[in-house]
Write a protein that holds these residues in place. Structure first.
Motif, PDB file in Angstrom:
ATOM      1  N   ASN A 199      74.183  60.324  29.042  1.00 22.77           N
ATOM      2  CA  ASN A 199      74.714  61.235  28.027  1.00 22.77           C
ATOM      3  C   ASN A 199      74.044  62.599  28.100  1.00 22.77           C
ATOM      4  OD1 ASN A 199      76.613  59.469  27.006  1.00 22.77           O
ATOM      5  ND2 ASN A 199      75.212  58.625  25.502  1.00 22.77           N
TER       6      ASN A 199
ATOM      7  N   ASP B 297      75.697  69.285  31.220  1.00 23.63           N
ATOM      8  CA  ASP B 297      77.010  69.498  31.829  1.00 23.63           C
ATOM      9  C   ASP B 297      76.975  69.219  33.328  1.00 23.63           C
ATOM     10  OD1 ASP B 297      79.717  70.027  31.600  1.00 23.63           O
ATOM     11  OD2 ASP B 297      79.467  72.145  32.083  1.00 23.63           O
TER      12      ASP B 297
ATOM     13  N   ASN C 139      75.378  64.383  31.237  1.00 22.26           N
ATOM     14  CA  ASN C 139      76.793  64.718  31.121  1.00 22.26           C
ATOM     15  C   ASN C 139      77.068  65.739  30.024  1.00 22.26           C
ATOM     16  OD1 ASN C 139      79.501  64.631  31.586  1.00 22.26           O
ATOM     17  ND2 ASN C 139      79.822  62.647  30.667  1.00 22.26           N
ATOM     18  N   LYS C 140      76.524  65.512  28.843  1.00 22.62           N
ATOM     19  CA  LYS C 140      76.867  66.355  27.688  1.00 22.62           C
ATOM     20  C   LYS C 140      75.908  67.520  27.486  1.00 22.62           C
ATOM     21  CE  LYS C 140      79.277  62.638  25.468  1.00 22.62           C
ATOM     22  NZ  LYS C 140      79.140  61.463  24.697  1.00 22.62           N
ATOM     23  N   GLN C 141      74.624  67.276  27.602  1.00 20.23           N
ATOM     24  CA  GLN C 141      73.645  68.332  27.350  1.00 20.23           C
ATOM     25  C   GLN C 141      73.543  69.309  28.525  1.00 20.23           C
ATOM     26  OE1 GLN C 141      72.043  68.654  24.447  1.00 20.23           O
ATOM     27  NE2 GLN C 141      70.912  70.447  25.090  1.00 20.23           N
TER      28      GLN C 141
END
Length: 95
Positions: free
Chosen positions: A70, A77, A73-75
């Motif tokens: 996570n 990118d 992927n999210k923090q």
């Protein structure tokens, strides 16, 4: 703010040992932004408290690996490392 968070989670020498282990694994083995070649070690410090809590609460390596996925992927990118790679990294944090 980060220092306050550290004071909350590090209550014993064992806690400090866990913190240092996680910090070293993040720096040497995880390093998704490839910062360890540029000496920006402090960049990952803000993620240690959550990982520390996962390790301290005896969460599974899969849960720790999912947290790292996570973050990547999210923090950050980024396309995350493989689950197998992250499971190995998570296991090092728990040892």
């Amino acid at each position: 703010n980060y220092e306050k968070e550290l004071k909350k989670i590090i209550q014993s020498t064992d806690d400090f040992r866990i913190f240092r282990k996680i910090d070293n694994v993040i720096w040497r083995d995880w390093d998704p932004l490839d910062l360890n070649t540029r000496w920006f070690r402090y960049e990952y410090l803000g993620y240690i408290p959550q990982i520390f809590n996962l390790v301290k609460n005896n969460e599974t390596t899969d849960q720790i690996a999912q947290y790292l996925i996570n973050l990547e992927n999210k923090q950050f990118d980024l396309y995350p490392k493989s689950l197998n790679e992250l499971l190995i990294i998570a296991e090092k944090m728990k040892d």
